[in-house]
Design an enzyme around this catalytic site. Structure first.
Site, PDB file in Angstrom:
ATOM      1  N   HIS A 256       0.826  -1.210   0.000  1.00  0.00           N
ATOM      2  CA  HIS A 256       0.000   0.000   0.000  1.00  0.00           C
ATOM      3  C   HIS A 256       0.872   1.277   0.000  1.00  0.00           C
ATOM      4  O   HIS A 256       0.773   2.111  -0.879  1.00  0.00           O
ATOM      5  CB  HIS A 256      -0.866   0.041   1.261  1.00  0.00           C
ATOM      6  CG  HIS A 256      -1.788  -1.130   1.434  1.00  0.00           C
ATOM      7  ND1 HIS A 256      -2.862  -1.384   0.610  1.00  0.00           N
ATOM      8  CD2 HIS A 256      -1.794  -2.102   2.365  1.00  0.00           C
ATOM      9  CE1 HIS A 256      -3.493  -2.469   1.036  1.00  0.00           C
ATOM     10  NE2 HIS A 256      -2.876  -2.934   2.096  1.00  0.00           N
TER      11      HIS A 256
HETATM   12  O1  RIB Z   1      -5.190   0.311   4.687  1.00  0.00           O
HETATM   13  C1  RIB Z   1      -3.804   0.215   4.456  1.00  0.00           C
HETATM   14  C2  RIB Z   1      -3.058   1.162   5.336  1.00  0.00           C
HETATM   15  O2  RIB Z   1      -3.276   0.832   6.704  1.00  0.00           O
HETATM   16  C3  RIB Z   1      -1.532   1.091   5.143  1.00  0.00           C
HETATM   17  O3  RIB Z   1      -0.974   2.360   5.366  1.00  0.00           O
HETATM   18  C4  RIB Z   1      -1.088   0.150   6.224  1.00  0.00           C
HETATM   19  O4  RIB Z   1       0.255   0.400   6.662  1.00  0.00           O
HETATM   20  C5  RIB Z   1      -2.050   0.499   7.326  1.00  0.00           C
HETATM   21  O5  RIB Z   1      -1.543   1.653   7.999  1.00  0.00           O
END
Ligand code: RIB
Ligand code: CA
Length: 323
Positions: free
Chosen positions: A234
């Site tokens: 992500h």
């Molecule tokens: O939903 C994904 C996010 O939530 C990413 O930033 C992961 O590290 C968590 O913080």
């Protein structure tokens, strides 16, 4: 080289974002926030990570809870430490003697017009910095965040974790008038590390093997909890517009944050309608079209580019930023 400050909650994918930024950009600072784990743990993880990578990037500790709602960690998706799966070194440096809110303001003031702020966790620090220093919005070149989604969520059917943790903070950030880039789950879930990728990392140098161990843990938790078959990268996606912009497609549109207390709380409502100038005022979005929202990605190419940055970390060779 683009100056970047990452505000993060390490976090397996946050760790990748830090390496990716340090490899390709001018990472001038890291600030930490609660989220995947407590701010004590996310801060220790950030310090251990800069030690593992041999960086001297300053790390500032930030908020331990959201602006208004009750604190809710990401459970143990990232494990009890927040970065389970690898033996991380004891931190060789300490945090800087400034709260993350003041650190963000100071770094933006020192780099006026140049600094890109990359929130990849709950946006509590960023919101408080924008409120504390009204000139901050004008000092920042851009805000490029990982958060939200144009379709389904993860923490709820419609809300993504970083926004869901502190929707009020996200609302302040989205309304601040800073040029915004938002990459959400609709794109980041197409950027996943597979078992074969992990094998490649485990066959490489010590830093790559550490990340292989982190991904091994993360992929097993994502299989268990979300029935996914790859470890979503992500957070490094938030850096792509400044490294390999051709790999993620964005569309400009108004984005509003649902602040209600019901089913849609924390939803990023992206208005992709192309209304005509004659459209009725009452059907228009209430927010300015100030956000570039990620809508497409060359997922496999991006995974390869990020893995190359990890594998090449050891020998210090500078991977090309072409893909
Ligand atoms: O939903 C994904 C996010 O939530 C990413 O930033 C992961 O590290 C968590 O913080
Ligand atoms: Ca994160």
């Amino acid at each position: 080289m683009t100056k970047i400050l990452i505000d993060c909650d390490p976090g397996h994918d946050d760790a990748v974002a830090i390496l990716y930024a340090a490899r390709h950009l001018d990472l001038v600072g890291i600030s930490t926030v609660y989220g995947n784990q407590s701010v004590e743990k996310t801060t220790r993880n950030a310090l251990s990570l800069v030690t593992l990578l041999g960086l001297d990037t300053p790390v500032a500790r930030g908020c331990e809870a959201p602006l208004t709602r009750v604190l809710a960690h990401g459970g143990d998706l990232h494990g009890k430490t927040g970065m389970d799966g690898a033996e991380m070194p004891a931190p060789r440096q300490d945090i800087v003697d400034a709260h993350a809110v003041d650190f963000i303001i100071e770094m933006a003031s020192r780099n006026r017009g140049e600094l890109v702020l990359c929130p990849v966790g709950p946006m509590t620090n960023v919101a408080l910095a924008l409120k504390k220093e009204p000139r901050l919005a004008g000092w920042l070149r851009a805000i490029s965040l990982m958060g939200g989604a144009t379709q389904i969520g993860n923490t709820t059917p419609v809300a993504e974790f970083n926004i869901w943790c502190d929707p009020e903070a996200a609302d302040i950030v989205f309304r601040a008038g800073v040029p915004m880039w938002m990459v959400g789950l609709n794109v980041t879930r197409q950027v996943g590390v597979t078992d074969a990728d992990i094998d490649r990392l485990m066959a490489a140098g010590p830093v790559a093997r550490a990340f292989g161990g982190l991904f091994n843990f993360f992929i097993s938790r994502l299989r268990e909890v979300h029935n996914l078959n790859s470890a979503s990268l992500h957070d490094p996606c938030a850096l792509v517009p400044f490294i390999v912009p051709e790999l993620i497609g964005y569309e400009e549109c108004p984005v509003e944050i649902a602040l209600d207390s019901g089913l849609t709380r924390g939803m990023t409502v992206c208005d992709f309608r192309r209304l005509t100038s004659k459209s009725l005022q009452n059907i228009r979005a209430k927010a300015p079209a100030n956000c570039h929202v990620a809508t497409s990605v060359e997922g496999r190419k991006l995974v390869e580019h990020i893995l190359n940055a990890i594998v090449s970390w050891e020998d210090g060779s500078m991977p090309s930023t072409t893909v």
